[in-house]
Design a protein around this motif. Structure first.
Motif, short mmCIF file in Angstrom:
data_model
loop_
_atom_site.label_atom_id
_atom_site.label_comp_id
_atom_site.label_asym_id
_atom_site.label_seq_id
_atom_site.Cartn_x
_atom_site.Cartn_y
_atom_site.Cartn_z
N SER A 28 0.79 -1.04 -0.01
CA SER A 28 -0.12 -0.17 0.06
C SER A 28 0.80 1.34 -0.16
O SER A 28 0.30 2.50 -0.27
CB SER A 28 -0.85 0.05 1.32
OG SER A 28 -0.10 0.06 2.68
N ILE A 29 2.38 1.10 0.40
CA ILE A 29 3.00 2.37 0.47
C ILE A 29 3.44 2.88 -1.00
O ILE A 29 3.97 2.22 -1.67
CB ILE A 29 4.28 1.91 1.36
CG1 ILE A 29 3.80 1.92 2.71
CG2 ILE A 29 5.36 3.14 1.25
CD1 ILE A 29 4.84 1.53 3.73
N ASN A 30 3.19 3.94 -1.25
CA ASN A 30 3.75 4.85 -2.33
C ASN A 30 4.92 5.74 -2.16
O ASN A 30 5.29 5.64 -0.78
CB ASN A 30 2.53 5.51 -3.08
CG ASN A 30 1.90 6.57 -2.17
OD1 ASN A 30 2.70 7.05 -1.35
ND2 ASN A 30 0.69 6.87 -2.39
N GLN A 31 5.50 6.27 -2.94
CA GLN A 31 6.83 6.87 -2.88
C GLN A 31 6.52 8.22 -1.90
O GLN A 31 7.46 8.52 -1.10
CB GLN A 31 7.20 7.75 -4.08
CG GLN A 31 8.80 8.25 -4.20
CD GLN A 31 9.59 7.02 -3.65
OE1 GLN A 31 9.68 5.99 -4.16
NE2 GLN A 31 10.45 7.27 -2.66
N GLU A 32 5.31 8.76 -1.95
CA GLU A 32 5.15 9.79 -1.03
C GLU A 32 4.93 9.59 0.34
O GLU A 32 5.62 10.10 1.15
CB GLU A 32 3.80 10.52 -1.40
CG GLU A 32 3.37 11.75 -0.45
CD GLU A 32 2.05 12.47 -0.98
OE1 GLU A 32 1.57 13.24 -0.17
OE2 GLU A 32 1.48 11.85 -1.67
N ASP A 33 4.13 8.35 0.62
CA ASP A 33 4.18 7.80 2.06
C ASP A 33 5.79 7.47 2.48
O ASP A 33 6.18 7.52 3.45
CB ASP A 33 3.50 6.47 2.23
CG ASP A 33 1.99 6.80 1.89
OD1 ASP A 33 1.64 7.73 2.21
OD2 ASP A 33 1.33 5.86 1.46
N TRP A 34 6.49 6.93 1.57
CA TRP A 34 7.93 6.45 1.88
C TRP A 34 8.80 7.61 2.15
O TRP A 34 9.35 7.53 3.08
CB TRP A 34 8.36 5.69 0.63
CG TRP A 34 9.94 4.83 0.72
CD1 TRP A 34 10.95 5.16 0.22
CD2 TRP A 34 9.85 3.90 1.55
NE1 TRP A 34 11.78 4.34 0.46
CE2 TRP A 34 11.26 3.45 1.19
CE3 TRP A 34 9.10 3.13 2.59
CZ2 TRP A 34 11.86 2.19 2.10
CZ3 TRP A 34 9.63 1.85 3.22
CH2 TRP A 34 11.01 1.54 2.90
N ASP A 35 8.77 8.60 1.57
CA ASP A 35 9.33 9.98 1.87
C ASP A 35 9.00 10.38 3.07
O ASP A 35 9.81 10.98 3.76
CB ASP A 35 9.23 10.81 0.45
CG ASP A 35 9.74 10.40 -0.72
OD1 ASP A 35 10.76 9.56 -0.69
OD2 ASP A 35 9.32 10.99 -1.65
N GLY A 36 7.70 10.23 3.45
CA GLY A 36 7.20 11.00 4.70
C GLY A 36 7.65 10.29 6.03
O GLY A 36 7.59 10.98 6.93
N VAL A 37 8.27 9.08 5.90
CA VAL A 37 8.66 8.51 7.06
C VAL A 37 10.21 8.48 7.04
O VAL A 37 10.96 7.59 7.78
CB VAL A 37 8.35 6.99 7.21
CG1 VAL A 37 6.66 6.86 7.43
CG2 VAL A 37 8.52 6.12 5.94
N GLY A 38 10.65 9.34 6.19
CA GLY A 38 12.34 9.78 6.32
C GLY A 38 13.09 8.66 5.53
O GLY A 38 14.39 8.80 5.81
N GLN A 39 12.57 7.72 4.82
CA GLN A 39 13.43 6.79 4.08
C GLN A 39 14.19 7.65 2.82
O GLN A 39 13.65 8.53 2.08
CB GLN A 39 12.61 5.65 3.58
CG GLN A 39 11.84 4.80 4.41
CD GLN A 39 12.69 4.13 5.51
OE1 GLN A 39 14.08 3.88 4.96
NE2 GLN A 39 12.41 3.69 6.62
N THR A 40 15.25 7.21 2.56
CA THR A 40 16.29 7.79 1.48
C THR A 40 16.19 6.91 0.28
O THR A 40 16.54 7.23 -0.77
CB THR A 40 17.41 8.08 2.14
OG1 THR A 40 18.20 7.26 2.69
CG2 THR A 40 17.19 9.48 2.99
N LEU A 41 16.35 5.72 0.64
CA LEU A 41 16.86 4.50 -0.42
C LEU A 41 15.35 4.60 -1.38
O LEU A 41 14.25 4.68 -0.81
CB LEU A 41 17.12 3.15 0.17
CG LEU A 41 18.48 2.94 0.56
CD1 LEU A 41 18.29 1.47 1.07
CD2 LEU A 41 19.52 2.82 -0.67
#
Length: 241
Positions: A128-141
């Motif tokens: 369910s996680i998209n790039q916006e969600d991913w960036d929102g939790v501080g992930q850089t990879l």
């Protein structure tokens, strides 16, 4: 990885009651041999559903996504093992020590009891996680790189496979080898609604990408004729050698 299509399809029982479960299982009959039991159902009816499915000679993926300190996760898995599920899972983001402790304790407990050890797989990044969600939790990879990294970590910890989106399956297969289980939710037959999934693929594409098992829920249970829906999915899966 050579398996029949009906051993690779896992139908998701995303219900609240045993009555709904029994209705679908009876409707699908011999066309489905593998079912997923997740939090929604397990938290409602508990181990009864796993015992029911085992009595029906069905395989069970108990999808509870354990994520806690190593000792707690290991103890929880050993308790769940007694229900008879074929696959259990944890979150890879719990780290190497958590996964290694869990795998070691689960194998030791199964050996002590003289029973087959369930397969243990790890959640990489939720579909369910998209790039916006991913960036929102501080992930850089990038998501795909993080998924492969977590898959390799799970393998090094002694786990049997991972849960990942079909879009990352090919990268995981290349990184982790042919015997590594890759269970893919986010599978949608052509024309199906996407719902709350972000990284999706059709059944044929997921298999071509290297998935070992496909988890499919809404396209089956919401179909006017669930058995016909399953048979259409199996027919598509059988086109992939």
């Amino acid at each position: 990885m050579t398996m029949k299509a009906d051993d690779r399809l896992i139908a998701a029982l995303d219900f609240h009651t045993m009555a709904e479960v029994k209705a679908l299982v009876e409707t699908l009959g011999d066309s489905v041999s593998y079912y997923k039991v997740g939090m929604e159902l397990f938290y409602s009816v508990g181990g009864e559903v796993v015992r029911y499915l085992r009595e029906k000679d069905k395989h069970v993926f108990l999808d509870l996504k354990l994520h806690d300190i190593p000792n707690t996760v290991a103890g929880g898995l050993c308790s769940l093992m007694n229900l008879g599920a074929d696959i259990l899972n944890v979150h890879a983001s719990g780290g190497y020590t958590m996964m290694k402790t869990a795998a070691d304790r689960l194998h030791a407990e199964a050996e002590k009891q003289g029973v087959p050890c369930p397969k243990l797989i790890a959640i990489t990044v939720l579909t369910s996680i998209n790039q916006e969600d991913w960036d929102g939790v501080g992930q850089t990879l990038p998501i795909k790189d993080a998924v492969v990294r977590l898959a390799k970590l799970a393998k090094s910890a002694g786990l049997d496979g991972v849960v990942a989106s079909p879009q990352e399956a090919a990268l995981i297969r290349e990184a982790c080898g042919e015997d590594f289980l890759i269970v893919t939710p986010g599978v949608r037959p052509a024309g199906s609604a996407v719902n709350d999934q972000s990284r999706i693929a059709t059944p044929a594409t997921a298999l071509k990408n290297g998935a070992s098992h496909l988890v499919i829920g809404r396209p089956i249970r919401a179909a006017a004729d669930p058995k016909a829906a399953v048979e259409a999915i199996l027919k598509e899966m059988e086109t992939v050698k």
